[in-house]
Design an enzyme around this catalytic site. Structure first.
Site, PDB file in Angstrom:
ATOM      1  N   SER A  74     -16.696  28.501  62.965  1.00 46.35           N
ATOM      2  CA  SER A  74     -16.264  27.110  63.048  1.00 46.35           C
ATOM      3  C   SER A  74     -16.714  26.501  64.378  1.00 46.35           C
ATOM      4  O   SER A  74     -17.903  26.479  64.673  1.00 46.35           O
ATOM      5  CB  SER A  74     -14.745  27.025  62.858  1.00 46.35           C
ATOM      6  OG  SER A  74     -14.338  25.701  62.643  1.00 46.35           O
TER       7      SER A  74
ATOM      8  N   ASP B 245     -17.219  23.439  51.632  1.00 49.60           N
ATOM      9  CA  ASP B 245     -16.362  23.531  52.815  1.00 49.60           C
ATOM     10  C   ASP B 245     -15.584  22.231  52.985  1.00 49.60           C
ATOM     11  O   ASP B 245     -16.188  21.156  53.114  1.00 49.60           O
ATOM     12  CB  ASP B 245     -17.218  23.797  54.060  1.00 49.60           C
ATOM     13  CG  ASP B 245     -16.382  24.231  55.258  1.00 49.60           C
ATOM     14  OD1 ASP B 245     -15.293  23.663  55.459  1.00 49.60           O
ATOM     15  OD2 ASP B 245     -16.823  25.128  55.998  1.00 49.60           O
TER      16      ASP B 245
ATOM     17  N   HIS C  94     -13.502  26.993  53.788  1.00 41.43           N
ATOM     18  CA  HIS C  94     -13.743  27.079  55.232  1.00 41.43           C
ATOM     19  C   HIS C  94     -13.281  28.440  55.740  1.00 41.43           C
ATOM     20  O   HIS C  94     -12.074  28.702  55.854  1.00 41.43           O
ATOM     21  CB  HIS C  94     -13.012  25.953  55.962  1.00 41.43           C
ATOM     22  CG  HIS C  94     -13.329  25.883  57.428  1.00 41.43           C
ATOM     23  ND1 HIS C  94     -14.572  25.504  57.897  1.00 41.43           N
ATOM     24  CD2 HIS C  94     -12.578  26.153  58.532  1.00 41.43           C
ATOM     25  CE1 HIS C  94     -14.567  25.538  59.210  1.00 41.43           C
ATOM     26  NE2 HIS C  94     -13.375  25.935  59.623  1.00 41.43           N
TER      27      HIS C  94
END
Length: 573
Positions: free
Chosen positions: A236, A362, A391
């Site tokens: 991320s 995502d 995600h």
């Protein structure tokens, strides 16, 4: 009587007859219809794909790879990684990106592991928690957690950079650390400042574009364990920091290979995306609450440096960045911070093997920000995209006990470590000369943006200098190691010795080749571009001047053959 009823029904309006017919339908049928409509709405709102998976026999979707056609990385490494050439099928009862993401956050099913903590002090007074997990810790367990890594250990070390407000206790970090340590490697999680139970000890906070911390951590680990190959994984926001760092340092990094999972790439596009739909706004609000909790932990410093009232009233990530992150990082606007911190601007400069993994569904990092063309243009990057995964979820199997991206990263690193790329990385590390004085840009804890858009550092800091020992040249290390190891509580103190004469080290033939090859490649590209440009200019010149040249040629041939008359024999034919 029947005629009167028929006449009354004939005189009634169609809507009245329809209402009478609807009243005859049982109430339970209406409830079933309402439930069906709600399920259809929920199926589309949650982006569930269970029916599609059921029709296809839960065979999954093929992993789509984007790479340069002449990439040796794909030919020698990615081709040997069977996970990247297989298919990904999500857990049937988690057939939704939102279910995958929510299950990872609330349940996760992380393995039970125990880290060994080391505190690393930065020159500006900050503290970073480094949590170690070795293969010995996984095999023996938490009873013998004092087994340290020898400096001569040659087992690869993987540096992990968590996501936004995440630390080493996050479920997906534990999955990754356990998997890597189980295959005989060592793992160290570099927690962001103020996370992992560590207080902020300076006025410097981390953000999506702050790469100085990971640069110092990697240099420190390389100095401590010079024989161990270094790999890095970012998730991320951590992936954004990692890609930006690799692009900034280029070939000057000690990292042999890296992986970026669910990278946001372009923060400006992701900011627009996360405020677009209702479900994305929910994620925006959840992440904002996490950021506010992070600020609450360090209120004494945050309230002094940023707008505390604005932080408490923030309803979105953009609001928080406007009142806190932008102010701490000395950017004029939030968009300026997003543009400066986006890793998409540094993709072309990545010079080490990099595996990028992203899910097209995502819900946080949109597919619109994935730089397919930039990744395809760089021979050092392989981009793997899947249709589903959410995600950082990517749960697979009926029991949802493993993450697909963890298997993919481990398989990629394993293939890379046995390839020629790992040997090339070791040669670069061994032949690297002492680095010259670094630029003052990005050396301070904050960045100042002038009116003309130039970026300047506020304040200067002492630079960590590492002097490597050369054969037959005893050079001591110039630095006092400030990092405190809670396990050994030892610090190495070395002094510098001045070499009488012969201060310059002659580069080896390998160093010269490493310098000449990129230059030669660039010259070849320029020559090819020049040839193409010359032919293009020639075509343009012919096209634009043809009316004038054609008229001149016509007059010339008319004058040349004006007196010419064909033979009579030809005319008779």
């Amino acid at each position: 009587m029947d005629d009167s009823v028929i006449s009354m029904e004939a005189s009634a309006s169609p809507y009245e007859l329809l209402f009478r017919a609807l009243t005859l339908i049982p109430l339970s049928h209406y409830l079933l219809l309402s439930l069906l409509i709600f399920l259809v709405f929920l199926y589309n709102f949650m982006e569930i794909h269970f029916l599609r998976d059921f029709v296809t026999g839960f065979s999954g979707d093929a992993v789509h790879l984007t790479f340069n056609a002449s990439s040796k990385l794909y030919q020698s490494v990615s081709a040997a990684c069977h996970v990247l050439h297989g298919r990904y099928q999500s857990t049937p009862w988690l057939s939704s990106p939102h279910l995958q993401t929510a299950f990872l956050s609330f349940f996760g099913r992380a393995p039970d592991i125990t880290y060994r903590r080391q505190l690393f002090n930065t020159p500006d007074g900050g503290t970073i928690a480094l949590d170690w997990l070795t293969n010995y810790d996984v095999i023996v367990g938490s009873i013998h957690v004092n087994e340290s890594i020898l400096k001569c250990d040659k087992n690869p070390i993987v540096v992990v950079i968590p996501g936004l407000t995440s630390d080493s206790s996050a479920t997906y970090i534990k999955h990754l650390a356990f998997k890597i340590a189980s295959q005989g490697w060592n793992v160290v999680v570099s927690n962001h400042r103020g996370l992992g139970g560590i207080s902020i000890t300076s006025d410097c906070f981390y953000n999506a574009g702050w790469t100085e911390d990971i640069r110092r951590v990697i240099n420190h680990i390389h100095c401590q364990y010079p024989e161990a190959p270094l790999y890095a994984v970012g998730t991320s926001i951590g992936a954004n920091i990692l890609v930006k760092y690799l692009g900034e340092d280029g070939v000057n990094t000690h990292v042999v290979g890296a992986a970026a999972v669910c990278c946001p790439w372009d923060l400006l596009i992701c900011d627009r995306f996360i405020n677009r739909k209702l479900v994305q706004k929910f994620y925006d609000r959840v992440l904002t609450v996490g950021l506010q909790g992070y600020a609450q932990l360090h209120q004494s410093i945050m309230a002094r440096l940023a707008d505390w009232e604005g932080i408490k009233k923030s309803c979105s990530i953009r609001d928080f960045d406007d009142h806190a992150t932008r102010v701490l990082a000395k950017f004029e606007t939030v968009d300026a911070y997003y543009r400066h911190s986006s890793s998409v601007n540094f993709v072309r400069n990545v010079s080490v093997p990099l595996l990028c993994i992203s899910a097209l569904d995502d819900p946080v990092c949109t597919r619109e920000a994935i730089p397919f063309d930039e990744c395809r243009a760089n021979e050092n990057i392989v981009l793997a995209t899947t249709q589903h995964g959410g995600h950082l979820g990517f749960y697979e199997g009926i029991t949802a006990t493993s993450l697909w991206w963890v298997r993919a990263v481990c398989g990629f690193f394993d293939a890379l470590n046995t390839s020629a790329f790992a040997d090339r990385g070791k040669k670069v590390q061994e032949s690297s000369l002492p680095s010259p004085a670094e630029s003052l840009i990005d050396q301070g804890p904050y960045i100042d943006v002038a009116e003309d858009g130039m970026v300047a550092a506020i304040g200067t800091m002492a630079l960590d200098k590492v002097v490597e020992d050369k054969p037959n040249k005893p050079v001591a290390q110039i630095k006092q190691d400030k990092d405190t190891n809670l396990e050994t509580e030892q610090s190495d103190h070395t002094t510098q010795e001045t070499l009488p004469g012969n201060d310059l080290v002659q580069p080896s033939k390998q160093d010269v080749d490493d310098l000449i090859v990129p230059i030669r490649r660039c010259m070849d590209q320029l020559s090819r571009s020049s040839r193409i440009s010359i032919w293009l200019l020639a075509c343009i010149a012919i096209t634009t001047t043809w009316p004038l040249v054609g008229s001149a040629l016509t007059l010339f041939f008319k004058k040349k053959f004006k007196s010419f008359s064909p033979p009579m024999a030809l005319l008779r034919r």
